[in-house]
Scaffold this motif. Sequence first.
Motif, PDB file in Angstrom:
ATOM      1  N   TYR A  40       0.860  -1.191   0.000  1.00  0.00           N
ATOM      2  CA  TYR A  40       0.000   0.000   0.000  1.00  0.00           C
ATOM      3  C   TYR A  40       0.892   1.235   0.000  1.00  0.00           C
ATOM      4  N   LEU A  41       0.802   2.048  -1.055  1.00  0.00           N
ATOM      5  CA  LEU A  41       1.707   3.178  -1.217  1.00  0.00           C
ATOM      6  C   LEU A  41       1.128   4.514  -0.776  1.00  0.00           C
ATOM      7  N   ASN A  42      -0.076   4.832  -1.274  1.00  0.00           N
ATOM      8  CA  ASN A  42      -0.574   6.201  -1.075  1.00  0.00           C
ATOM      9  C   ASN A  42      -2.059   6.265  -1.393  1.00  0.00           C
ATOM     10  N   ASN A  43      -2.693   7.365  -0.987  1.00  0.00           N
ATOM     11  CA  ASN A  43      -4.076   7.667  -1.341  1.00  0.00           C
ATOM     12  C   ASN A  43      -4.129   9.012  -2.052  1.00  0.00           C
ATOM     13  N   MET A  44      -5.084   9.155  -2.963  1.00  0.00           N
ATOM     14  CA  MET A  44      -5.373  10.438  -3.580  1.00  0.00           C
ATOM     15  C   MET A  44      -6.841  10.761  -3.368  1.00  0.00           C
ATOM     16  N   TYR A  45      -7.095  11.849  -2.645  1.00  0.00           N
ATOM     17  CA  TYR A  45      -8.477  12.320  -2.458  1.00  0.00           C
ATOM     18  C   TYR A  45      -8.812  13.295  -3.576  1.00  0.00           C
ATOM     19  N   TRP A  46     -10.013  13.142  -4.161  1.00  0.00           N
ATOM     20  CA  TRP A  46     -10.471  14.015  -5.233  1.00  0.00           C
ATOM     21  C   TRP A  46     -11.745  14.727  -4.810  1.00  0.00           C
ATOM     22  N   ARG A  47     -11.756  16.041  -5.031  1.00  0.00           N
ATOM     23  CA  ARG A  47     -12.966  16.820  -4.710  1.00  0.00           C
ATOM     24  C   ARG A  47     -14.153  16.312  -5.508  1.00  0.00           C
TER      25      ARG A  47
ATOM     26  N   GLU B 173       8.170  13.939  -5.536  1.00  0.00           N
ATOM     27  CA  GLU B 173       8.099  13.992  -4.078  1.00  0.00           C
ATOM     28  C   GLU B 173       7.283  12.819  -3.541  1.00  0.00           C
ATOM     29  N   GLU B 174       6.222  12.469  -4.259  1.00  0.00           N
ATOM     30  CA  GLU B 174       5.420  11.327  -3.815  1.00  0.00           C
ATOM     31  C   GLU B 174       6.262  10.050  -3.790  1.00  0.00           C
ATOM     32  N   PHE B 175       7.014   9.818  -4.852  1.00  0.00           N
ATOM     33  CA  PHE B 175       7.883   8.633  -4.903  1.00  0.00           C
ATOM     34  C   PHE B 175       8.825   8.625  -3.699  1.00  0.00           C
ATOM     35  N   SER B 176       9.455   9.763  -3.426  1.00  0.00           N
ATOM     36  CA  SER B 176      10.401   9.876  -2.314  1.00  0.00           C
ATOM     37  C   SER B 176       9.701   9.676  -0.974  1.00  0.00           C
ATOM     38  N   TYR B 177       8.575  10.352  -0.815  1.00  0.00           N
ATOM     39  CA  TYR B 177       7.837  10.313   0.452  1.00  0.00           C
ATOM     40  C   TYR B 177       7.306   8.914   0.748  1.00  0.00           C
ATOM     41  N   ASN B 178       6.749   8.262  -0.278  1.00  0.00           N
ATOM     42  CA  ASN B 178       6.228   6.903  -0.084  1.00  0.00           C
ATOM     43  C   ASN B 178       7.322   5.955   0.388  1.00  0.00           C
TER      44      ASN B 178
ATOM     45  N   ASN C 283      -1.056  10.105   2.738  1.00  0.00           N
ATOM     46  CA  ASN C 283      -0.258   8.902   2.945  1.00  0.00           C
ATOM     47  C   ASN C 283      -0.903   8.009   4.007  1.00  0.00           C
ATOM     48  N   PRO C 284      -1.003   6.696   3.767  1.00  0.00           N
ATOM     49  CA  PRO C 284      -1.671   5.807   4.730  1.00  0.00           C
ATOM     50  C   PRO C 284      -0.926   5.640   6.042  1.00  0.00           C
ATOM     51  N   ILE C 285       0.358   5.993   6.075  1.00  0.00           N
ATOM     52  CA  ILE C 285       1.135   5.861   7.311  1.00  0.00           C
ATOM     53  C   ILE C 285       1.127   7.160   8.100  1.00  0.00           C
ATOM     54  N   SER C 286       1.501   8.260   7.450  1.00  0.00           N
ATOM     55  CA  SER C 286       1.574   9.549   8.149  1.00  0.00           C
ATOM     56  C   SER C 286       0.222  10.234   8.259  1.00  0.00           C
ATOM     57  N   LYS C 287      -0.755   9.823   7.435  1.00  0.00           N
ATOM     58  CA  LYS C 287      -2.085  10.430   7.365  1.00  0.00           C
ATOM     59  C   LYS C 287      -2.036  11.872   6.864  1.00  0.00           C
ATOM     60  N   THR C 288      -0.934  12.265   6.277  1.00  0.00           N
ATOM     61  CA  THR C 288      -0.789  13.609   5.737  1.00  0.00           C
ATOM     62  C   THR C 288       0.054  13.523   4.470  1.00  0.00           C
TER      63      THR C 288
END
Length: 346
Positions: free
Chosen positions: A199-206, A244-249, A290-295
């Motif tokens: 599980y890498l990441n989430n993207m919220y869409w308006r 940044e997403e790649f790095s952060y994940n 991010n599913p780990i940091s929640k931010t």
Amino acid sequence: MTTIRTLLLVPALLASFACDASAEVDEATRKAVIAELGAKMNEFYVFPDKARLVAERLNAREQSGAYRSATDLTAFAAMLTEDLRQPTNDKHLGVRYRAAPIPPDSGSKGPTPEQEHEFGNFLKSRNYDIRKVETLPGNIGYIDLRSFAPVKAARPALGAMMNLVADTDALIVDLRHNGGGDPHTVAFMSSYLFDKRTYLNNMYWREGNRTDAFWTEEDLPGKKFGGSKKVYVLTSKKTFSGAEEFSYNLQQLRRGVIVGETTGGGAHPGGVHRIHQHLGAFIPMGRAINPISKTNWEGTGVVPDVKVDAEDALRTAERLALTELLKSPSDDEHAQRLRKRLDELK
């Protein structure tokens, strides 16, 4: 709605909109552009409350005569970009001039076949922003990637790139000049660095008030680098958005060591909207969670694990990789080669 592209890619995409000269701006044009930009912000921007503030600011600035000094559309776009970012601190927001007329609203939520073809040719002409793939001394893989081009087009090229480094003993991914890209491409490339589905990441869409989850893929072309060998990611102040997403994940999952400078700080994906026949506005329509940091890294950037100047990041990562490999060399000859290279870098 005319959305040219929905990506985390900003600098690389919008660079294709830039040009050396643009048309003059009259009062009617200013008012029409500001009205359209305000409407697009209110309709699409991921934070509706901030969109209203931006629209109010644009109207107030126009009424005060602030935009009268804009001698052409390029200068007007720069002024609008500043006023979009001032109340939001959102580095993704921006307006760019394009010499070729932007097609009118087609009513489609995605790019037209013509736009897809044009963009595909643009990506191919850049070799999908794969600048370099090589093996450094000590059997350390090195990739210099300048964007995360849409996986639909770039999958074969990126798969070949990852296969070239699959059998190296450590990997350095250089994102110091990477301005972002498609989150699906981030997930695809990351998939080569894990042994099991992750599980890498989430993207919220308006739009639709929905959240998309991004996981690594199992069905990949070629061979994985795997989840046990060391990965080092090089960053700079120019590293942005999807890079940044790649790095952060990888940092959150403790899969990679980030080496270099704190990144630009843009975590809001979106698309380019037509606000004038020669002006496109990139408006973020979502945000990473991010599913780990929640931010996410919006505004703060990704803080490296090893802080060094960007120009020293590669040499530093090489030293880190060689030092790690020396902990378990295959034999004395291997250890000697690693020490020799380490001494050269010192």
